[in-house]
Design a protein around this motif. Structure first.
Motif, PDB file in Angstrom:
ATOM      1  N   THR A 232       0.828  -1.212   0.000  1.00  0.00           N
ATOM      2  CA  THR A 232       0.000   0.000   0.000  1.00  0.00           C
ATOM      3  C   THR A 232       0.858   1.256   0.000  1.00  0.00           C
ATOM      4  OG1 THR A 232      -1.745  -1.162   1.206  1.00  0.00           O
ATOM      5  CG2 THR A 232      -1.812   1.239   1.229  1.00  0.00           C
ATOM      6  N   MET A 233       1.843   1.282   0.881  1.00  0.00           N
ATOM      7  CA  MET A 233       2.697   2.467   0.991  1.00  0.00           C
ATOM      8  C   MET A 233       3.549   2.659  -0.261  1.00  0.00           C
ATOM      9  SD  MET A 233       5.543   3.362   3.886  1.00  0.00           S
ATOM     10  CE  MET A 233       6.562   4.835   3.743  1.00  0.00           C
ATOM     11  N   VAL A 234       4.176   1.600  -0.718  1.00  0.00           N
ATOM     12  CA  VAL A 234       5.083   1.724  -1.865  1.00  0.00           C
ATOM     13  C   VAL A 234       4.306   2.037  -3.141  1.00  0.00           C
ATOM     14  CG1 VAL A 234       6.813   0.525  -3.259  1.00  0.00           C
ATOM     15  CG2 VAL A 234       6.815   0.258  -0.781  1.00  0.00           C
ATOM     16  N   ALA A 235       3.098   1.483  -3.285  1.00  0.00           N
ATOM     17  CA  ALA A 235       2.283   1.808  -4.457  1.00  0.00           C
ATOM     18  C   ALA A 235       1.970   3.303  -4.507  1.00  0.00           C
ATOM     19  CB  ALA A 235       0.984   1.002  -4.428  1.00  0.00           C
ATOM     20  N   THR A 236       1.675   3.879  -3.346  1.00  0.00           N
ATOM     21  CA  THR A 236       1.372   5.308  -3.284  1.00  0.00           C
ATOM     22  C   THR A 236       2.580   6.152  -3.644  1.00  0.00           C
ATOM     23  OG1 THR A 236      -0.236   4.868  -1.525  1.00  0.00           O
ATOM     24  CG2 THR A 236       0.476   7.145  -1.812  1.00  0.00           C
ATOM     25  N   THR A 237       3.729   5.845  -3.055  1.00  0.00           N
ATOM     26  CA  THR A 237       4.928   6.636  -3.351  1.00  0.00           C
ATOM     27  C   THR A 237       5.414   6.412  -4.784  1.00  0.00           C
ATOM     28  OG1 THR A 237       6.338   4.909  -2.372  1.00  0.00           O
ATOM     29  CG2 THR A 237       5.658   6.719  -0.945  1.00  0.00           C
ATOM     30  N   ASN A 238       5.215   5.203  -5.306  1.00  0.00           N
ATOM     31  CA  ASN A 238       5.608   4.943  -6.695  1.00  0.00           C
ATOM     32  C   ASN A 238       4.769   5.766  -7.677  1.00  0.00           C
ATOM     33  OD1 ASN A 238       7.742   3.205  -6.307  1.00  0.00           O
ATOM     34  ND2 ASN A 238       6.533   1.348  -6.518  1.00  0.00           N
ATOM     35  N   LEU A 239       3.480   5.927  -7.378  1.00  0.00           N
ATOM     36  CA  LEU A 239       2.626   6.772  -8.219  1.00  0.00           C
ATOM     37  C   LEU A 239       3.195   8.188  -8.303  1.00  0.00           C
ATOM     38  CD1 LEU A 239      -0.184   7.488  -9.602  1.00  0.00           C
ATOM     39  CD2 LEU A 239      -0.943   8.077  -7.291  1.00  0.00           C
ATOM     40  N   LEU A 240       3.569   8.722  -7.145  1.00  0.00           N
ATOM     41  CA  LEU A 240       4.077  10.086  -7.091  1.00  0.00           C
ATOM     42  C   LEU A 240       5.474  10.193  -7.703  1.00  0.00           C
ATOM     43  CD1 LEU A 240       2.811  10.755  -3.467  1.00  0.00           C
ATOM     44  CD2 LEU A 240       1.758  11.542  -5.599  1.00  0.00           C
ATOM     45  N   HIS A 245       9.209  11.718 -12.145  1.00  0.00           N
ATOM     46  CA  HIS A 245      10.250  11.326 -13.090  1.00  0.00           C
ATOM     47  C   HIS A 245       9.798  11.435 -14.543  1.00  0.00           C
ATOM     48  CE1 HIS A 245      11.992   8.779  -9.626  1.00  0.00           C
ATOM     49  NE2 HIS A 245      12.682   9.893  -9.741  1.00  0.00           N
ATOM     50  N   ALA A 246       8.550  11.015 -14.823  1.00  0.00           N
ATOM     51  CA  ALA A 246       8.107  10.913 -16.211  1.00  0.00           C
ATOM     52  C   ALA A 246       7.623  12.243 -16.780  1.00  0.00           C
ATOM     53  CB  ALA A 246       6.992   9.875 -16.331  1.00  0.00           C
ATOM     54  N   VAL A 247       7.101  13.127 -15.922  1.00  0.00           N
ATOM     55  CA  VAL A 247       6.494  14.357 -16.447  1.00  0.00           C
ATOM     56  C   VAL A 247       6.982  15.611 -15.725  1.00  0.00           C
ATOM     57  CG1 VAL A 247       4.327  15.583 -16.877  1.00  0.00           C
ATOM     58  CG2 VAL A 247       4.424  13.111 -17.172  1.00  0.00           C
ATOM     59  N   PHE A 361       3.669  -1.683  -7.899  1.00  0.00           N
ATOM     60  CA  PHE A 361       3.768  -0.930  -9.148  1.00  0.00           C
ATOM     61  C   PHE A 361       2.404  -0.576  -9.738  1.00  0.00           C
ATOM     62  CE2 PHE A 361       8.201  -1.083 -10.953  1.00  0.00           C
ATOM     63  CZ  PHE A 361       8.815  -1.498  -9.799  1.00  0.00           C
ATOM     64  N   VAL A 362       1.314  -1.002  -9.091  1.00  0.00           N
ATOM     65  CA  VAL A 362       0.008  -0.955  -9.744  1.00  0.00           C
ATOM     66  C   VAL A 362      -0.441   0.463 -10.081  1.00  0.00           C
ATOM     67  CG1 VAL A 362      -1.386  -0.856  -7.605  1.00  0.00           C
ATOM     68  CG2 VAL A 362      -2.305  -1.986  -9.663  1.00  0.00           C
ATOM     69  N   LEU A 363      -0.003   1.461  -9.344  1.00  0.00           N
ATOM     70  CA  LEU A 363      -0.412   2.845  -9.617  1.00  0.00           C
ATOM     71  C   LEU A 363       0.562   3.593 -10.524  1.00  0.00           C
ATOM     72  CD1 LEU A 363      -1.709   3.932  -6.079  1.00  0.00           C
ATOM     73  CD2 LEU A 363      -3.028   3.094  -8.027  1.00  0.00           C
ATOM     74  N   ILE A 364       1.726   3.011 -10.778  1.00  0.00           N
ATOM     75  CA  ILE A 364       2.729   3.694 -11.610  1.00  0.00           C
ATOM     76  C   ILE A 364       2.189   4.051 -12.994  1.00  0.00           C
ATOM     77  CG2 ILE A 364       4.925   3.353 -12.825  1.00  0.00           C
ATOM     78  CD1 ILE A 364       6.059   2.073 -10.400  1.00  0.00           C
TER      79      ILE A 364
END
Length: 414
Positions: A232-240, A245-247, A361-364
């Protein structure tokens, strides 16, 4: 084969494939941004790679447990050579536009997901073969990841400036080819379908068995509150992080009047400093108070990076902040990997690690779209501030969620 041979092979393969991947994560967004000028299309392109990446990673677990991670990694990396090579080929003939680029990045994600999951699933067995503590192996692998990202980011900026974004991906194709060769030659295929110390596991064949394996991995994962909290935590931070990084960072770089060289240098400052953190984690990881180090490292890794860019701070301060954040981030993956591997029974390693990584990675895939949409709606500075504060809130999860209290309790699974 020498005891440390498979470990050295994995280290070399990870260095090559990750450095090539880092190059593509800079080259492709820059290609889209420089040709279309659209942050939204840049985010859409990132989503078209990451969405299939996550799905393929989640679904590859049973295949990894049955076929073996070595074969999966070799096949996917070999196929990636042809797929990634399409980008410079289309660019060479002037045919590279969005309708053709999007299917190519989609295929890149489909292949990269299982390959990354397979390499991760190799770690526990390679640690056993090398007779090394799991924290040390995950720490060294973490340091290698950071080294590869640093080299890839530094090379990407210079290479893109020299030969263009499209042609730069030739190097990415070469790194995939070399990684496939090293894994195929240097890492033995592990015993498959073997419970620890027992005879081969009797398994029905066919799709029904495949989905049964998938459900078994999911049941184990959702029943472990520590693993659920981590995801849960890593998915949230990965989204951000993906939005950043990408935009967000590429758009800030371009609007500030700089080129891809500065973008690559900023990524290198972060990942370069993270090598030192990962190296320390590898050396003393088994003696560190995991939860405390994990929490402090995440606090330093996230919010400050967003803030200094949002405030248009001087470049010197931005680079210092990125270096501090990178150093702290080096502790995260070794700790997380050790906690995750310790909690998973060996026969379930492939499917549970793949599913756990996919959840992280689900929110990335949506990070780029979130970044592009926020810039369009509220402007770049406000988008950076909002995502930064959201990152800060996510890093407080270990202090707020009771389930993290089991983080420091080592569990040895057979």
């Amino acid at each position: 084969m020498r005891r440390g041979g498979p470990f050295l092979a994995l280290a070399a393969a990870e260095t090559l494939s990750l450095s090539g991947t880092r190059l593509s994560t800079i080259a492709i967004p820059w290609l889209v941004l420089s040709t279309t000028g659209s942050p939204v299309l840049t985010g859409l392109t990132a989503m078209m790679e990451m969405l299939p990446y996550v799905a393929a990673k989640a679904l590859s677990g049973p295949l990894i447990d049955r076929v073996g991670p070595t074969r999966i990694a070799v096949v996917c990396d070999t196929a990636s050579v042809a797929v990634v090579g399409l980008v410079p080929l289309l660019d060479l003939f002037g045919l590279l536009d969005m309708p053709l680029l999007l299917p190519v990045v989609f295929a890149m994600g489909v292949l990269r997901g299982p390959s990354d999951a397979a390499k991760q699933a190799m770690v526990p067995e390679i640690a056993t073969l090398a007779a090394m503590p799991l924290e040390r192996v995950t720490g060294v692998v973490g340091a290698i990841e950071r080294l590869a990202s640093t080299a890839g980011a530094a090379g990407a900026g210079a290479l893109i400036g020299l030969i263009g974004s499209g042609q730069a991906l030739v190097v990415n194709a070469v790194t995939f080819a070399a990684a496939a060769l090293i894994v195929g030659v240097g890492i033995p295929g592990p015993t498959r379908g073997m419970p620890s110390g027992g005879a081969p596991e009797a398994r029905p064949s066919g799709m029904s068995s495949y989905f049964s394996d998938l459900r078994e991995g999911w049941r184990f994962l959702r029943g472990d509150l520590v693993l659920v909290s981590i995801a849960t935590m890593v998915a949230t931070t990965n989204l951000l992080d993906q939005a950043y990084h990408a935009v967000l960072l590429p758009v800030w770089t371009q609007r500030s009047g700089h080129g891809p060289e500065l973008l690559g240098a900023m990524f290198s400052a972060f990942t370069g400093a993270s090598i030192a953190g990962a190296a320390i984690a590898a050396a003393i990881g088994e003696r560190m108070p995991r939860l405390m180090v994990y929490t402090v490292a995440f606090l330093l890794t996230g919010f400050p990076r967003f803030l200094v860019v949002a405030l248009d701070a001087p470049l010197a301060l931005i680079f210092i902040t990125l270096a501090v954040a990178g150093f702290a981030s080096g502790f995260l993956n070794p700790i997380l990997s050790a906690v995750i591997f310790e909690r998973i029974p060996k026969p379930l390693t492939g499917r549970v690690t793949a599913m756990n990584a996919a959840l992280c990675f689900v929110l990335i895939p949506f990070g780029g779209l979130v970044g592009g949409a926020l810039i369009s709606m509220i402007g770049l500075a406000a988008a950076l501030s909002l995502t930064g504060f959201a990152y800060f809130a996510a890093t407080l999860f270990p202090l707020a969620l009771k389930s993290f209290r089991g983080f420091d309790k080592a569990i040895t699974q057979s």
